[in-house]
Structure formats: C-alpha cells, structure tokens
Design a protein around this motif. Structure first.
Motif, PDB file in Angstrom:
ATOM      1  N   SER A  33       0.862  -1.176   0.000  1.00  0.00           N
ATOM      2  CA  SER A  33       0.000   0.000   0.000  1.00  0.00           C
ATOM      3  C   SER A  33       0.900   1.227   0.000  1.00  0.00           C
ATOM      4  N   ILE A  34       0.591   2.182  -0.865  1.00  0.00           N
ATOM      5  CA  ILE A  34       1.443   3.368  -1.014  1.00  0.00           C
ATOM      6  C   ILE A  34       0.572   4.614  -0.892  1.00  0.00           C
ATOM      7  N   ARG A  35       0.993   5.518  -0.024  1.00  0.00           N
ATOM      8  CA  ARG A  35       0.305   6.795   0.154  1.00  0.00           C
ATOM      9  C   ARG A  35       1.245   7.901  -0.306  1.00  0.00           C
ATOM     10  N   LEU A  36       0.752   8.759  -1.166  1.00  0.00           N
ATOM     11  CA  LEU A  36       1.553   9.878  -1.660  1.00  0.00           C
ATOM     12  C   LEU A  36       1.450  11.060  -0.704  1.00  0.00           C
ATOM     13  N   ALA A  37       2.512  11.868  -0.650  1.00  0.00           N
ATOM     14  CA  ALA A  37       2.552  13.040   0.226  1.00  0.00           C
ATOM     15  C   ALA A  37       1.704  14.170  -0.329  1.00  0.00           C
ATOM     16  N   ARG A  38       1.729  14.327  -1.641  1.00  0.00           N
ATOM     17  CA  ARG A  38       0.975  15.390  -2.304  1.00  0.00           C
ATOM     18  C   ARG A  38       0.247  14.796  -3.505  1.00  0.00           C
ATOM     19  N   HIS A  39      -0.772  15.534  -3.927  1.00  0.00           N
ATOM     20  CA  HIS A  39      -1.559  15.033  -5.052  1.00  0.00           C
ATOM     21  C   HIS A  39      -1.731  16.110  -6.112  1.00  0.00           C
ATOM     22  N   SER A  40      -1.338  15.758  -7.286  1.00  0.00           N
ATOM     23  CA  SER A  40      -1.639  16.549  -8.475  1.00  0.00           C
ATOM     24  C   SER A  40      -1.702  15.537  -9.602  1.00  0.00           C
TER      25      SER A  40
END
Length: 152
Positions: A69-76
C-alpha cells in the motif's frame, strides 16, 4: 450491449483463452463463423482487452509475493500519473491499482526473497519524495478467479 451468448463466450475465454473457435461455437450452440465474428467484434469494441499466460511464479524466480500500500505526500495529476508510470516500469510490479481511500496505490509485487523485497521497497519506493507512507503485506497464496459476475 452484451447478450447471453457474448457472456458465454467471455466466460469460456476467461477460463481458457486458448480454446479453439470450434469449441467456443460448440459450447455456446452457435456456428463457428458466428463465434469468430462475435469475438472479433468484442476485441474491436475493447471488451476483450487481451490474453495472457498464467506462469508459475517459482519457475521464473519469484519466491515471495507482497501487496504494498502506497500513500503519496501530495496530489496533483502530474504527480499521480508520474508515480503510476514509475510503478508500471518496475519489473517486480506484477499489477498496479490506483485506489481511493487512505492509500493511493496498491502494488502487487513478485521478488526472489525477503532481502529482494527490502531492497525493492527502499530503492523503488521510500527514496521517492512523493511517497509519504508504505505498508507491506506478504501474500501467502494467490489464485485468480476465472468466473465472471452474473449476467446483468
């Protein structure tokens, strides 16, 4: 719109993509030319996206599988698309899912052993600045379900 014959053809192909056309026709009760035309039409309509070979992981050196499972720090859009391309470019990634919820991606990976998994997560994931969090779950067994949902 798919009808019951199309669904029957898809069920048969999902179980065995190498099934000869004459067998598809016989098992669905249609003429071979009709079966051939229906399968061709489903390919052209992008209903049938492709065929694959199921390979024994051990035969190609995969001794361990995991779901990360991978969570990104920022989203664009650019970050998400770029990270998605990054995952798909890694030979250890067997499948990649862009998901909703607490995490952004699930990566199904196949590696030699636990040390390979450790090195993979360190170099391919934790060293990337857009990654905020990873969580790894070992897969003890994987079996693909070849059944389709019931006809709508």
């Amino acid at each position: 719109m798919l009808d019951r014959i199309d669904y029957a053809l898809l069920r048969l192909l999902r179980k065995n993509a190498r099934l000869p056309n004459k067998d598809l026709a016989e098992k669905t009760g249609i003429a071979p030319s009709t079966a051939l035309e229906r399968v061709r039409r489903m390919r052209e309509a992008k209903i049938l996206l492709g065929y694959h070979a199921e390979i024994a992981p051990e035969a190609i050196g995969i001794g361990l599988q995991a779901m990360i499972s991978i969570r990104l720090a920022r989203h664009s859009r650019a970050l998400v698309d770029g990270f998605h391309r990054h995952l798909l470019g890694l030979p250890e990634v067997l499948a990649c899912y862009h998901v909703a919820g607490a995490d952004d991606f699930l990566a199904h990976v196949g590696v030699r052993d636990s040390e390979h998994l450790r090195q993979f997560t360190l170099s391919a994931l934790t060293e990337r600045e857009e990654v905020a969090h990873i969580e790894t779950r070992l897969i003890f067994e994987f079996q693909r379900n070849v059944e389709l949902p019931p006809l709508p």
